[in-house]
Design a protein around this motif. Structure first.
Motif, PDB file in Angstrom:
ATOM      1  N   PHE A  18      46.535  29.943  33.708  1.00  0.00           N
ATOM      2  CA  PHE A  18      45.276  30.060  34.464  1.00  0.00           C
ATOM      3  C   PHE A  18      44.077  30.180  33.529  1.00  0.00           C
ATOM      4  O   PHE A  18      43.022  29.594  33.802  1.00  0.00           O
ATOM      5  N   LEU A  19      44.213  30.918  32.445  1.00  0.00           N
ATOM      6  CA  LEU A  19      43.095  31.044  31.501  1.00  0.00           C
ATOM      7  C   LEU A  19      42.765  29.701  30.867  1.00  0.00           C
ATOM      8  O   LEU A  19      41.589  29.369  30.682  1.00  0.00           O
ATOM      9  N   VAL A  74      43.470  30.383  42.400  1.00  0.00           N
ATOM     10  CA  VAL A  74      42.394  30.510  41.417  1.00  0.00           C
ATOM     11  C   VAL A  74      42.213  31.990  41.099  1.00  0.00           C
ATOM     12  O   VAL A  74      42.365  32.848  41.974  1.00  0.00           O
ATOM     13  N   LEU A  75      41.920  32.292  39.840  1.00  0.00           N
ATOM     14  CA  LEU A  75      41.658  33.676  39.447  1.00  0.00           C
ATOM     15  C   LEU A  75      40.371  34.168  40.092  1.00  0.00           C
ATOM     16  O   LEU A  75      39.371  33.444  40.130  1.00  0.00           O
ATOM     17  N   THR A  76      40.388  35.387  40.597  1.00  0.00           N
ATOM     18  CA  THR A  76      39.169  36.028  41.075  1.00  0.00           C
ATOM     19  C   THR A  76      38.377  36.499  39.860  1.00  0.00           C
ATOM     20  O   THR A  76      38.920  36.549  38.752  1.00  0.00           O
ATOM     21  N   PRO A  77      37.108  36.858  40.013  1.00  0.00           N
ATOM     22  CA  PRO A  77      36.361  37.387  38.858  1.00  0.00           C
ATOM     23  C   PRO A  77      37.061  38.609  38.229  1.00  0.00           C
ATOM     24  O   PRO A  77      37.181  38.677  36.996  1.00  0.00           O
ATOM     25  N   ASP A  78      37.506  39.545  39.057  1.00  0.00           N
ATOM     26  CA  ASP A  78      38.232  40.703  38.510  1.00  0.00           C
ATOM     27  C   ASP A  78      39.549  40.271  37.885  1.00  0.00           C
ATOM     28  O   ASP A  78      39.961  40.777  36.844  1.00  0.00           O
ATOM     29  N   GLY A  79      40.227  39.316  38.551  1.00  0.00           N
ATOM     30  CA  GLY A  79      41.494  38.812  38.021  1.00  0.00           C
ATOM     31  C   GLY A  79      41.315  38.136  36.673  1.00  0.00           C
ATOM     32  O   GLY A  79      42.159  38.269  35.784  1.00  0.00           O
ATOM     33  N   MET A  80      40.213  37.417  36.510  1.00  0.00           N
ATOM     34  CA  MET A  80      39.925  36.762  35.229  1.00  0.00           C
ATOM     35  C   MET A  80      39.776  37.806  34.121  1.00  0.00           C
ATOM     36  O   MET A  80      40.375  37.687  33.050  1.00  0.00           O
ATOM     37  N   ALA A  81      38.996  38.836  34.393  1.00  0.00           N
ATOM     38  CA  ALA A  81      38.776  39.888  33.391  1.00  0.00           C
ATOM     39  C   ALA A  81      40.073  40.627  33.073  1.00  0.00           C
ATOM     40  O   ALA A  81      40.396  40.860  31.898  1.00  0.00           O
ATOM     41  N   ASP A  82      40.827  40.982  34.113  1.00  0.00           N
ATOM     42  CA  ASP A  82      42.081  41.715  33.896  1.00  0.00           C
ATOM     43  C   ASP A  82      43.121  40.857  33.202  1.00  0.00           C
ATOM     44  O   ASP A  82      43.851  41.330  32.328  1.00  0.00           O
ATOM     45  N   THR A  83      43.176  39.582  33.569  1.00  0.00           N
ATOM     46  CA  THR A  83      44.125  38.671  32.928  1.00  0.00           C
ATOM     47  C   THR A  83      43.798  38.512  31.452  1.00  0.00           C
ATOM     48  O   THR A  83      44.688  38.574  30.597  1.00  0.00           O
TER      49      THR A  83
END
Length: 109
Positions: A18-19, A74-83
């Motif tokens: 995803f990243l 799709v990654l959520t904004p929080d999911g992006m940061a946590d991932t």
């Protein structure tokens, strides 16, 4: 970092996919890019979605005859940061394998 679900090597590979993609991916594309069977990928996607790290939607267009509709994630904004944090913590300087071919399966919408 404390996470709401267990982080396995398969989970890290899904996160890296995803990243690298930066866009929505359907589940089978995630499995292909991660080099894992779909039977191990879909439970990971479900855990990430339940934790609020992913959002999903069904393909809006009618698929080709004989092919089922795809579900895009799709990654959520929080999911992006946590991932990013988890991958950095577990892999060191970033994703070990960018899996750039995942970008070819991105959500066309």
């Amino acid at each position: 970092m404390k996470t709401p679900f267990r982080i396995t090597s398969a989970t890290l590979e899904v996160m890296e996919v995803f990243l690298a993609a930066g866009e929505g991916l359907h589940g089978f594309a995630v499995a292909q890019a991660a080099g894992r069977p779909t039977g191990s990928i879909y439970p990971i996607l479900a855990r990430m979605e339940e934790a609020g790290w992913l959002e999903s939607h069904w393909e809006s267009e009618h698929p080709d005859p004989g092919r089922p509709r795809r579900r895009f994630y799709v990654l959520t904004p929080d999911g992006m940061a946590d991932t990013r944090s988890v991958v950095l913590e577990r892999r060191g300087g970033g994703a070990a394998d960018t899996r750039s071919q995942a970008a070819r399966h991105a959500d066309p919408a």
